[in-house]
Design an enzyme around this catalytic site. Sequence first.
Site, PDB file in Angstrom:
ATOM      1  N   LYS A 234       0.806  -1.218   0.000  1.00 30.39           N
ATOM      2  CA  LYS A 234       0.000   0.000   0.000  1.00 30.39           C
ATOM      3  C   LYS A 234       0.841   1.271   0.000  1.00 30.39           C
ATOM      4  O   LYS A 234       0.322   2.333  -0.297  1.00 30.39           O
ATOM      5  CB  LYS A 234      -0.996  -0.006   1.160  1.00 30.39           C
ATOM      6  CG  LYS A 234      -0.485   0.431   2.488  1.00 30.39           C
ATOM      7  CD  LYS A 234      -1.678   0.724   3.372  1.00 30.39           C
ATOM      8  CE  LYS A 234      -1.214   0.987   4.790  1.00 30.39           C
ATOM      9  NZ  LYS A 234      -2.328   1.335   5.650  1.00 30.39           N
ATOM     10  N   ASP A 235       2.109   1.164   0.315  1.00 33.89           N
ATOM     11  CA  ASP A 235       2.986   2.342   0.265  1.00 33.89           C
ATOM     12  C   ASP A 235       3.625   2.518  -1.109  1.00 33.89           C
ATOM     13  O   ASP A 235       4.390   3.457  -1.329  1.00 33.89           O
ATOM     14  CB  ASP A 235       4.087   2.226   1.326  1.00 33.89           C
ATOM     15  CG  ASP A 235       3.534   2.231   2.742  1.00 33.89           C
ATOM     16  OD1 ASP A 235       2.436   2.781   2.943  1.00 33.89           O
ATOM     17  OD2 ASP A 235       4.192   1.679   3.642  1.00 33.89           O
TER      18      ASP A 235
ATOM     19  N   ARG B 154      -8.446   8.547   4.050  1.00 33.14           N
ATOM     20  CA  ARG B 154      -9.370   7.482   3.657  1.00 33.14           C
ATOM     21  C   ARG B 154     -10.141   6.952   4.866  1.00 33.14           C
ATOM     22  O   ARG B 154     -11.357   6.802   4.830  1.00 33.14           O
ATOM     23  CB  ARG B 154      -8.579   6.327   3.009  1.00 33.14           C
ATOM     24  CG  ARG B 154      -9.405   5.078   2.721  1.00 33.14           C
ATOM     25  CD  ARG B 154      -8.512   3.925   2.280  1.00 33.14           C
ATOM     26  NE  ARG B 154      -7.514   3.607   3.275  1.00 33.14           N
ATOM     27  CZ  ARG B 154      -7.719   2.815   4.326  1.00 33.14           C
ATOM     28  NH1 ARG B 154      -8.877   2.223   4.494  1.00 33.14           N
ATOM     29  NH2 ARG B 154      -6.758   2.587   5.197  1.00 33.14           N
ATOM     30  N   ARG B 155      -9.395   6.676   5.947  1.00 28.62           N
ATOM     31  CA  ARG B 155     -10.066   6.155   7.141  1.00 28.62           C
ATOM     32  C   ARG B 155     -10.986   7.217   7.750  1.00 28.62           C
ATOM     33  O   ARG B 155     -12.142   6.935   8.078  1.00 28.62           O
ATOM     34  CB  ARG B 155      -9.019   5.714   8.182  1.00 28.62           C
ATOM     35  CG  ARG B 155      -8.276   4.454   7.751  1.00 28.62           C
ATOM     36  CD  ARG B 155      -7.125   4.122   8.705  1.00 28.62           C
ATOM     37  NE  ARG B 155      -6.435   2.895   8.287  1.00 28.62           N
ATOM     38  CZ  ARG B 155      -5.152   2.640   8.542  1.00 28.62           C
ATOM     39  NH1 ARG B 155      -4.418   3.507   9.207  1.00 28.62           N
ATOM     40  NH2 ARG B 155      -4.619   1.515   8.129  1.00 28.62           N
TER      41      ARG B 155
ATOM     42  N   ARG C   3       0.688  10.045  14.175  1.00 25.95           N
ATOM     43  CA  ARG C   3       1.783   9.644  13.296  1.00 25.95           C
ATOM     44  C   ARG C   3       2.740   8.709  14.009  1.00 25.95           C
ATOM     45  O   ARG C   3       2.741   8.611  15.222  1.00 25.95           O
ATOM     46  CB  ARG C   3       2.568  10.893  12.851  1.00 25.95           C
ATOM     47  CG  ARG C   3       1.831  11.792  11.878  1.00 25.95           C
ATOM     48  CD  ARG C   3       1.860  11.268  10.468  1.00 25.95           C
ATOM     49  NE  ARG C   3       3.146  11.424   9.811  1.00 25.95           N
ATOM     50  CZ  ARG C   3       3.560  12.548   9.234  1.00 25.95           C
ATOM     51  NH1 ARG C   3       2.821  13.621   9.253  1.00 25.95           N
ATOM     52  NH2 ARG C   3       4.724  12.602   8.627  1.00 25.95           N
TER      53      ARG C   3
ATOM     54  N   ARG D 273       2.473   4.482  17.621  1.00 25.25           N
ATOM     55  CA  ARG D 273       1.029   4.775  17.649  1.00 25.25           C
ATOM     56  C   ARG D 273       0.344   4.053  18.798  1.00 25.25           C
ATOM     57  O   ARG D 273      -0.555   4.599  19.428  1.00 25.25           O
ATOM     58  CB  ARG D 273       0.390   4.373  16.320  1.00 25.25           C
ATOM     59  CG  ARG D 273       0.849   5.282  15.195  1.00 25.25           C
ATOM     60  CD  ARG D 273       0.035   5.058  13.956  1.00 25.25           C
ATOM     61  NE  ARG D 273       0.866   5.263  12.786  1.00 25.25           N
ATOM     62  CZ  ARG D 273       0.412   5.250  11.542  1.00 25.25           C
ATOM     63  NH1 ARG D 273      -0.868   5.015  11.318  1.00 25.25           N
ATOM     64  NH2 ARG D 273       1.219   5.458  10.540  1.00 25.25           N
TER      65      ARG D 273
ATOM     66  N   CYS E 212      -3.984  13.507  -8.667  1.00 24.99           N
ATOM     67  CA  CYS E 212      -4.492  14.145  -7.454  1.00 24.99           C
ATOM     68  C   CYS E 212      -4.616  13.118  -6.340  1.00 24.99           C
ATOM     69  O   CYS E 212      -4.479  11.927  -6.549  1.00 24.99           O
ATOM     70  CB  CYS E 212      -5.839  14.774  -7.726  1.00 24.99           C
ATOM     71  SG  CYS E 212      -7.029  13.588  -8.314  1.00 24.99           S
TER      72      CYS E 212
END
Length: 358
Positions: free
Chosen positions: A96-97, A149-150, A167, A173, A266
């Site tokens: 996902k990164d 998104r979350r 962060r 976290r 974007c």
Amino acid sequence: MASTTSTTTAAKETAEEFTVRIGTRRSALAIRQTELVIEGLSKVHPNVKFEIHSMATAGDRDKVTPLPSMGKGLWTNELEAKLMGNEVDVIVHSLKDMPTTLPAGCVLACVPVREDARDVVVFPKRQGGKYKKLGDLPEGSVVGTSSVRRAAQLKRRYPGLVFRDVRGNIDTRLRKCDDEAEGYDAIILAAAGLLRLNFGERISQFLESSTEGGGLLHAVGQGGLGIEAREGDERILKLLKSIEDTPTMMAAFAERSVMRTLEGGCSVPIGVETEWVDEEDAGNGDRKKLLKLRATVVSLDGKKAVDGEKTEEVASLAQADSMGKRLAQRLAEEGAQAILDEINKGRESGAALKVSDS
Ligand SMILES: NCc1[nH]cc(CCC(=O)O)c1CC(=O)O
């Protein structure tokens, strides 16, 4: 031993000893993921040696700049420079990164078996099991996540909750979540990172599209590993093929295609979900596997959303790519484009506006 054994060409190849240099980030999760990849490869190629070359990337160094303004590839650019500079042979990323378009000469060579792709809710230890689900939290409770998104999807389902940035690496976290002074009543994380680092017992609720009371669709590629290599480096590409999970790779290609199509330069709060399902029995007993792909695009305040899904037979990466593209185009026509345009207008400052899903 090799010198005393007479071997065929094929056998010689498996017995061949060489060293593969694997680049990755320096975080505990990146190292763990790389170890898992090495474990998998070593089973199939016991004579190949593996070295981990870890490094801090821009995303690791800068913990202050808002993620959406740090530009694309903040977790990957420096590693890709080492790959192209022949300092490493392979890079292990969290899928996902990985940006959906790679630099020339680099390929997404392999996607192995995926860990749980869902997002999850973690409550501070001090709550001692008082809350089990997001829906149990009283109005005004503070939920930590730096992912638009979350936050956007959860605002849509839980308008009474307050969302605030959190962060840092996973252990950071979790520590912030448990520290009362930080003020979080819950945080949202990916299941995969917690499970891979043995923090599974911190998971209180799994969130998916069908979650009672409201869930969310995960990030493109979440829970997956993206293994990148040099285009045309056949020895490495062949080696990596041995740990590919083709259904996961096809699902990942469909997800990445949705993102690539909607992105158009974007940043987008977009969620997806993929699942392999059996075709309805047509009576001839010959059931095919179909890929079910869901996607959602939500405005930052959670007030507007466009959702869609498609279920199709997918037998190649090209078909997976095409399916993702067509679903994204349909969503764009049905209002996703308007949502994205509005987000980009609000982020006037121009160039560096790619969403990182953190
Ligand atoms: N952006 C940070 C990141 N990149 C990959 C993972 C976790 C595991 C994964 O999705 O593979 C995380 C942390 C998180 O989102 O909780």
